[in-house]
Scaffold this motif. Structure first.
Motif, PDB file in Angstrom:
ATOM      1  N   ASP A  99       0.545  -1.231   6.075  1.00  0.00           N
ATOM      2  CA  ASP A  99       1.931  -0.866   5.757  1.00  0.00           C
ATOM      3  C   ASP A  99       1.982   0.517   5.106  1.00  0.00           C
ATOM      4  N   VAL A 130       2.698  -5.939   0.082  1.00  0.00           N
ATOM      5  CA  VAL A 130       2.495  -5.138   1.288  1.00  0.00           C
ATOM      6  C   VAL A 130       1.349  -5.737   2.100  1.00  0.00           C
ATOM      7  N   GLN A 131       1.405  -5.514   3.379  1.00  0.00           N
ATOM      8  CA  GLN A 131       0.372  -5.970   4.299  1.00  0.00           C
ATOM      9  C   GLN A 131      -0.565  -4.808   4.616  1.00  0.00           C
ATOM     10  N   GLU A 132      -1.755  -5.125   5.081  1.00  0.00           N
ATOM     11  CA  GLU A 132      -2.703  -4.089   5.486  1.00  0.00           C
ATOM     12  C   GLU A 132      -2.066  -3.195   6.542  1.00  0.00           C
ATOM     13  N   ARG A 187      -1.110   4.684   3.672  1.00  0.00           N
ATOM     14  CA  ARG A 187      -1.027   3.271   4.042  1.00  0.00           C
ATOM     15  C   ARG A 187      -1.876   2.385   3.138  1.00  0.00           C
ATOM     16  N   VAL A 189       7.976   1.817  -1.066  1.00  0.00           N
ATOM     17  CA  VAL A 189       7.826   0.483  -1.656  1.00  0.00           C
ATOM     18  C   VAL A 189       8.307   0.508  -3.104  1.00  0.00           C
ATOM     19  N   VAL A 216      -3.987  -6.312   2.000  1.00  0.00           N
ATOM     20  CA  VAL A 216      -2.793  -7.063   1.586  1.00  0.00           C
ATOM     21  C   VAL A 216      -2.801  -7.147   0.065  1.00  0.00           C
ATOM     22  N   GLN A 244       6.377  -5.383  -5.094  1.00  0.00           N
ATOM     23  CA  GLN A 244       6.517  -5.719  -3.675  1.00  0.00           C
ATOM     24  C   GLN A 244       5.163  -6.091  -3.072  1.00  0.00           C
ATOM     25  N   VAL A 258       3.089   3.092   2.447  1.00  0.00           N
ATOM     26  CA  VAL A 258       3.503   2.989   1.043  1.00  0.00           C
ATOM     27  C   VAL A 258       4.300   4.228   0.637  1.00  0.00           C
TER      28      VAL A 258
END
Length: 76
Positions: free
Chosen positions: A65, A61-63, A6, A55, A10, A59, A67
């Protein structure tokens, strides 16, 4: 057992280091995020093989998310 690697922050997916099928150990870098001109690694939380990259480079990504997914049933 599949374990997600993960994002800790962000950011923009700057580079995907591992490919599907690659063996990884705990703490190996799977991808690198870029945020505020800093490079933050996304690391494998378990040893095994990368089963899926979730991903694409560029892209956002948020904290928290996922990967990549690590198949921990296979040893590295």
């Amino acid at each position: 057992m599949t374990v997600p690697a993960r994002a800790d922050i962000v950011g923009n997916v700057w580079k995907i280091v591992a490919r599907e099928g690659d063996p990884v150990g705990i703490g190996d870098t799977v991808a690198i995020l870029e945020t505020m001109k800093m490079e933050i690694p996304v690391v494998a939380p378990a040893a095994g093989h990368v089963s899926r990259i979730l991903v694409a480079e560029g892209q956002i990504v948020q904290e928290g998310d996922p990967v990549a997914e690590i198949d921990a049933t296979l040893s590295a």
